[in-house]
Design a protein around this motif. Structure first.
Motif, PDB file in Angstrom:
ATOM      1  N   ASP A 108     -16.160  -5.780  23.059  1.00  0.00           N
ATOM      2  CA  ASP A 108     -15.343  -6.206  24.435  1.00  0.00           C
ATOM      3  C   ASP A 108     -14.426  -7.485  23.931  1.00  0.00           C
ATOM      4  OD1 ASP A 108     -16.117  -3.842  25.766  1.00  0.00           O
ATOM      5  OD2 ASP A 108     -15.997  -5.459  27.448  1.00  0.00           O
ATOM      6  N   PHE A 109     -15.080  -8.593  23.508  1.00  0.00           N
ATOM      7  CA  PHE A 109     -14.468  -9.687  23.372  1.00  0.00           C
ATOM      8  C   PHE A 109     -13.493  -9.787  22.308  1.00  0.00           C
ATOM      9  CE2 PHE A 109     -13.819 -13.625  20.821  1.00  0.00           C
ATOM     10  CZ  PHE A 109     -13.671 -14.571  21.780  1.00  0.00           C
ATOM     11  N   GLU A 110     -13.637  -9.036  21.159  1.00  0.00           N
ATOM     12  CA  GLU A 110     -12.416  -8.828  20.023  1.00  0.00           C
ATOM     13  C   GLU A 110     -11.379  -8.012  20.624  1.00  0.00           C
ATOM     14  OE1 GLU A 110     -12.456  -9.615  17.020  1.00  0.00           O
ATOM     15  OE2 GLU A 110     -11.243  -8.026  15.875  1.00  0.00           O
ATOM     16  N   ALA A 111     -11.792  -7.069  21.637  1.00  0.00           N
ATOM     17  CA  ALA A 111     -10.425  -6.108  22.020  1.00  0.00           C
ATOM     18  C   ALA A 111      -9.521  -7.103  23.026  1.00  0.00           C
ATOM     19  CB  ALA A 111     -11.263  -5.210  22.860  1.00  0.00           C
ATOM     20  N   VAL A 112     -10.129  -7.969  23.752  1.00  0.00           N
ATOM     21  CA  VAL A 112      -9.449  -8.581  24.686  1.00  0.00           C
ATOM     22  C   VAL A 112      -8.774  -9.658  23.735  1.00  0.00           C
ATOM     23  CG1 VAL A 112      -9.650 -10.339  26.630  1.00  0.00           C
ATOM     24  CG2 VAL A 112     -11.123  -8.685  26.703  1.00  0.00           C
ATOM     25  N   ARG A 113      -9.334 -10.198  22.905  1.00  0.00           N
ATOM     26  CA  ARG A 113      -8.757 -11.336  22.053  1.00  0.00           C
ATOM     27  C   ARG A 113      -7.529 -10.623  21.188  1.00  0.00           C
ATOM     28  NH1 ARG A 113      -9.724 -16.813  20.859  1.00  0.00           N
ATOM     29  NH2 ARG A 113      -8.586 -17.225  18.671  1.00  0.00           N
ATOM     30  N   ARG A 114      -7.641  -9.325  20.869  1.00  0.00           N
ATOM     31  CA  ARG A 114      -6.558  -8.773  19.973  1.00  0.00           C
ATOM     32  C   ARG A 114      -5.456  -8.348  20.862  1.00  0.00           C
ATOM     33  NH1 ARG A 114      -8.420  -5.771  15.436  1.00  0.00           N
ATOM     34  NH2 ARG A 114      -6.234  -5.108  15.316  1.00  0.00           N
ATOM     35  N   VAL A 115      -5.974  -7.795  22.246  1.00  0.00           N
ATOM     36  CA  VAL A 115      -4.769  -7.393  23.148  1.00  0.00           C
ATOM     37  C   VAL A 115      -3.885  -8.747  23.579  1.00  0.00           C
ATOM     38  CG1 VAL A 115      -4.208  -6.690  25.341  1.00  0.00           C
ATOM     39  CG2 VAL A 115      -5.945  -5.450  24.010  1.00  0.00           C
ATOM     40  N   ALA A 116      -4.622  -9.790  23.594  1.00  0.00           N
ATOM     41  CA  ALA A 116      -3.906 -11.186  24.201  1.00  0.00           C
ATOM     42  C   ALA A 116      -3.147 -11.421  23.117  1.00  0.00           C
ATOM     43  CB  ALA A 116      -5.020 -12.064  24.502  1.00  0.00           C
ATOM     44  N   GLU A 117      -3.592 -11.455  21.678  1.00  0.00           N
ATOM     45  CA  GLU A 117      -2.740 -11.989  20.633  1.00  0.00           C
ATOM     46  C   GLU A 117      -1.317 -10.937  20.345  1.00  0.00           C
ATOM     47  OE1 GLU A 117      -6.224 -13.528  17.677  1.00  0.00           O
ATOM     48  OE2 GLU A 117      -5.419 -11.406  17.532  1.00  0.00           O
ATOM     49  N   GLU A 118      -1.735  -9.740  20.763  1.00  0.00           N
ATOM     50  CA  GLU A 118      -0.544  -8.873  20.420  1.00  0.00           C
ATOM     51  C   GLU A 118       0.488  -8.635  21.375  1.00  0.00           C
ATOM     52  OE1 GLU A 118       0.334  -4.324  19.016  1.00  0.00           O
ATOM     53  OE2 GLU A 118      -1.386  -5.083  18.196  1.00  0.00           O
ATOM     54  N   ILE A 119      -0.007  -8.266  22.661  1.00  0.00           N
ATOM     55  CA  ILE A 119       1.089  -7.596  23.699  1.00  0.00           C
ATOM     56  C   ILE A 119       1.651  -9.044  24.456  1.00  0.00           C
ATOM     57  CG2 ILE A 119       0.964  -6.466  26.050  1.00  0.00           C
ATOM     58  CD1 ILE A 119      -0.041  -4.836  23.441  1.00  0.00           C
ATOM     59  N   LYS A 120       2.973  -8.812  24.529  1.00  0.00           N
ATOM     60  CA  LYS A 120       3.657  -9.903  25.050  1.00  0.00           C
ATOM     61  C   LYS A 120       4.448  -9.609  26.166  1.00  0.00           C
ATOM     62  CE  LYS A 120       2.493 -12.538  21.708  1.00  0.00           C
ATOM     63  NZ  LYS A 120       0.994 -13.284  22.145  1.00  0.00           N
ATOM     64  N   GLY A 121       4.743 -10.320  27.207  1.00  0.00           N
ATOM     65  CA  GLY A 121       5.535 -10.101  28.431  1.00  0.00           C
ATOM     66  C   GLY A 121       4.690  -9.645  29.346  1.00  0.00           C
ATOM     67  N   GLU A 159     -12.024 -17.827  26.367  1.00  0.00           N
ATOM     68  CA  GLU A 159     -11.491 -18.016  24.799  1.00  0.00           C
ATOM     69  C   GLU A 159     -11.072 -16.926  24.100  1.00  0.00           C
ATOM     70  OE1 GLU A 159     -15.403 -18.694  22.799  1.00  0.00           O
ATOM     71  OE2 GLU A 159     -14.263 -18.457  20.752  1.00  0.00           O
ATOM     72  N   ALA A 160     -11.228 -15.516  24.854  1.00  0.00           N
ATOM     73  CA  ALA A 160     -10.772 -14.380  24.725  1.00  0.00           C
ATOM     74  C   ALA A 160      -9.144 -14.319  25.058  1.00  0.00           C
ATOM     75  CB  ALA A 160     -11.513 -13.162  25.160  1.00  0.00           C
ATOM     76  N   VAL A 161      -9.018 -14.837  26.221  1.00  0.00           N
ATOM     77  CA  VAL A 161      -7.496 -14.501  26.819  1.00  0.00           C
ATOM     78  C   VAL A 161      -6.647 -15.914  26.065  1.00  0.00           C
ATOM     79  CG1 VAL A 161      -8.111 -13.041  28.537  1.00  0.00           C
ATOM     80  CG2 VAL A 161      -7.955 -15.549  28.981  1.00  0.00           C
ATOM     81  N   ARG A 162      -7.125 -16.795  25.443  1.00  0.00           N
ATOM     82  CA  ARG A 162      -6.403 -17.905  25.268  1.00  0.00           C
ATOM     83  C   ARG A 162      -5.084 -17.621  24.457  1.00  0.00           C
ATOM     84  NH1 ARG A 162     -10.034 -22.187  22.925  1.00  0.00           N
ATOM     85  NH2 ARG A 162     -10.039 -20.658  21.312  1.00  0.00           N
TER      86      ARG A 162
END
Ligand code: KIV
Ligand code: ZN
Length: 508
Positions: free
Chosen positions: A53-66, A85-88
């Motif tokens: 779950d942590f990894e998924a939130v982190r990857r979405v936060a890194e990739e999805i813009k706007g 940390e995940a949404v940073r």
């Protein structure tokens, strides 16, 4: 027109549907589609619940813009720190913290007094504000909470810095008039209510989640939390597509609008259905197979004369494809890639290569390839899970005068194993053979079969639900041969089960 924010929790509450859990790659695919839909907030998961779950939130936060990316956290420091940390990496990051406010939850679950809850809620919001300016607080089980206590909590969390306050109907208990009155009460009684957006989050236990959400909008709610196809805990959440299309179809009644690109709705619904293995019922509003099918002669006559006689929405407004003939045997990789792009899929090189190989094989089996065939084929790539088992070969014999028999060759890690079994029918025989090879102890809970496009050469889709111990998984397979599709779905589900057994369970 009031602007209503759409907060999508398909990747968090939606994933809480039994068997619907998604891996990181699957979540990313859904998140990309949610971005095309122009959702306001994506709740990508519950970071403290598991490393996945942590990894998924982190990857979405890194990739999805706007788009704002939110992570859920109980009103506990450890949860809030993990969510932060995940949404940073997000362009716009939200921490969504929650604590129950109903006496039932306080007494039996939390064993806390009202004063303790109030204090914990305020301190959670303050802690979250230390990481981001965008903090949402949810008063879990709000609809069974004492109204004046709910008002106090709302006022105090806003003072502490909450920018959104969510009023969940956690157990799907309320009814539209009552919920509307609750929102109105809060609007009139909480002195600083104008400093935050009031959100609603309705569950569907009485089939009223969408109706309750819409009534709340009429009374001043500015954000609706929902999921694609209404999937979610127990009977699910308010269906995103129904809320959005109600507002779009009745703008003067609601005097409210969203920024959703409604033409992306159908595609999103199909993608989520395939990835989670949760079938959309044919009579489902907006996205069901029959939602725009006119059966009665009088209706057909009326629609042919003037569509608005029986159609309140146009299928093209929600992006229902017209079954266009697209590609064929002679189409090259480039044309295939371009068509995928038009359909909204951007695959990585490796996924594209495998999808193209499957496309070519499909061209040998099927003369006309429609958009829906391509979508089905691509979603096989999108939903790929690490494979312990893969289907090498399947041979069946069945008919009116022979005992149905199947020979299956499965690759189990590096070894190919073959087994022949008889059964009540070819699917049963194949499943017995696969079960024999894998020595699975899982129980087949559900088997669903569906044709994609018309015609006897249509691609068939099979979705199966397996249960073993505490694990429920859904598998998906498609092929022009329905027996092969069934075998693929079973193998896919068994792979998911293996993955699930290896992964630590969610701690929450
Ligand atoms: O249903 C609920 O109360 C929730 C909260 C965490 C918002 O899902
Ligand atoms: Zn919920």
């Amino acid at each position: 027109m009031r602007y209503i924010r759409i907060f999508d929790t398909t990747l968090r509450d939606g994933e809480q549907s039994p068997g619907a859990s998604m891996n990181v790659e699957e979540k990313l695919h859904v998140a990309r589609q949610l971005a095309r839909l122009n959702i306001d907030v994506i709740e990508a998961g519950f970071p403290v619940a598991s490393p996945g779950d942590f990894e998924a939130v982190r990857r979405v936060a890194e990739e999805i813009k706007g788009i704002t990316v939110a992570g859920l956290a109980r009103a506990k420091d450890v949860d809030i720190e993990r969510a932060a940390e995940a949404v940073r990496p997000a362009e716009s990051a939200r921490i969504h913290t929650f604590l129950a406010t109903s006496d039932i939850h306080l007494k039996y679950k939390l064993r806390m007094s009202r004063e303790e809850v109030l204090e914990a809620a305020v301190s959670a919001v303050k802690k979250a504000r230390g990481f981001t300016d965008d903090v949402e607080f949810s008063a879990e089980d709000a609809t069974r909470s004492d109204r004046d206590f709910l008002c106090r909590v709302t006022e105090e969390v806003i003072k502490a810095g909450a920018t959104t306050v969510n009023i969940p109907d956690t157990v799907g208990y309320t009814i539209p008039q009552e919920f509307g009155e609750l929102i109105e009460y809060l609007m009139n009684r909480v002195p600083n209510i104008d400093k935050a957006v009031i959100s609603v989050h309705c569950h569907n236990d009485l089939g009223l989640a969408v109706a309750n959400s819409l009534t709340a909008i009429l009374k001043g709610a500015g954000q609706v939390e929902c999921t694609v196809n209404g999937i979610g805990e127990r009977a699910g959440n308010a269906a995103m597509e129904e809320v959005v299309m109600a507002l779009k179809t009745r703008p003067r009644f609601f005097n409210a609008e969203t920024r959703i690109v409604t033409e992306e709705i159908y595609k999103t619904s199909r993608l989520v259905s395939k990835i989670t293995g949760m079938v959309v019922q044919p009579n489902k509003a907006v996205v069901g197979a029959n939602a725009f099918a006119h059966e009665a002669g009088i209706h057909q006559d009326g629609v042919l004369k003037e569509r608005s006689t029986y159609e309140i929405m146009k299928p093209e407004t929600v992006g229902i494809p017209q079954s266009k003939l697209v590609l064929g045997k002679h189409s090259g990789r480039h044309a295939f890639k371009e068509r995928l792009k038009e359909l909204g899929y951007e695959l990585g090189e490796e996924e594209l290569n495998t999808a193209f190989e499957r496309f070519k094989r499909l061209c040998d089996q099927k003369k006309y390839i429609f958009d829906e065939d391509i979508e089905t084929l691509v979603s096989e790539e999108v939903k790929r899970v690490p494979e312990v088992y893969s289907l090498v070969e399947l041979k069946v014999s069945s008919g009116t005068s022979v005992k149905p028999t199947a020979t299956v060759r499965l690759k189990v890690r590096d070894e190919v194993v073959e087994r022949t079994e008889e059964g009540d029918g070819p699917v049963d025989a194949s499943y017995r053979a696969i079960a024999g090879i894998t020595e699975t102890r899982s129980h087949l809970e559900r088997f669903e079969i569906k044709g994609i496009t018309g015609g006897t050469d249509a691609l068939g889709e099979v979705m199966v639900t397996l249960k073993e111990g505490g694990h429920t998984v859904r598998g998906y397979g498609s092929d022009t041969d329905i027996i092969v599709a069934a075998a693929k779905a079973y193998v896919n589900a068994l792979n998911k089960l293996e993955g699930r057994k290896r992964k630590p369970e969610k701690g929450i």
